[in-house]
Design a protein around this motif. Structure first.
Motif, mmCIF file in Angstrom:
data_model
loop_
_atom_site.group_PDB
_atom_site.id
_atom_site.type_symbol
_atom_site.label_atom_id
_atom_site.label_comp_id
_atom_site.label_asym_id
_atom_site.label_seq_id
_atom_site.Cartn_x
_atom_site.Cartn_y
_atom_site.Cartn_z
ATOM 1 N N ARG A 71 -27.334 8.259 10.865
ATOM 2 C CA ARG A 71 -28.466 8.836 11.614
ATOM 3 C C ARG A 71 -28.457 8.341 13.063
ATOM 4 N N ARG A 73 -25.906 6.992 14.807
ATOM 5 C CA ARG A 73 -24.735 7.443 15.571
ATOM 6 C C ARG A 73 -24.970 8.845 16.116
ATOM 7 N N ARG A 74 -25.554 9.716 15.285
ATOM 8 C CA ARG A 74 -25.845 11.079 15.752
ATOM 9 C C ARG A 74 -26.909 11.066 16.852
ATOM 10 N N ARG A 77 -25.538 9.257 19.954
ATOM 11 C CA ARG A 77 -24.161 9.649 20.300
ATOM 12 C C ARG A 77 -23.247 8.426 20.364
#
Length: 139
Positions: A71, A73-74, A77
């Protein structure tokens, strides 16, 4: 959000969270590394994880890490993520206790000294128990 999550979130201690970050950043600077920037999403994930741990809703200190990391990392970014967790059963929580314990462990130290730029820290207390968690994110 469940009521136990709200109660544990209310018990989180922002001053202690920043003190943990300050000590980790002091260690990183002394090692010639960049200071980590605060990431509120990572802190919120860490607080929720501490809440689950202290409520007995997690199987272990890093239970669910891959989902949290995915979650974050998304959202940020980020390409990499790491996590340190410190659990204390009795006594007064002090940031230096958590940081000292992490630095004494090769795996935890490698997260602190890793190629990360952002972090979020949680300190949550429930009765005589305390949880500190730090999530690291790298681009």
């Amino acid at each position: 959000m469940a009521i136990w999550e709200l109660l544990l979130l209310a018990a989180s201690l922002p001053g202690l969270e920043r003190a943990v970050l300050d000590q980790v950043n002091a260690h990183r600077r002394a090692a010639g590394l960049n200071a980590l920037a605060w990431n509120e999403r990572a802190a919120a994930e860490a607080r929720a994880h501490c809440g689950r741990l202290l409520a007995g809703k997690a199987a272990g200190p890093h239970d669910g890490f891959e989902q949290r990391a995915g979650r974050l990392r998304r959202a940020a970014r980020a390409r990499s993520a790491g996590e340190n967790v410190f659990l204390m059963e009795n006594g007064e929580f002090r940031p230096e206790r958590a940081v000292r314990a992490w630095l004494a462990s090769e795996g935890h130290r490698s997260a602190i000294e890793g190629p990360f730029e952002m972090t979020g820290v949680a300190v949550v207390m429930r009765g005589s128990r305390a949880c500190a968690a730090q999530i690291f994110l790298g681009r």
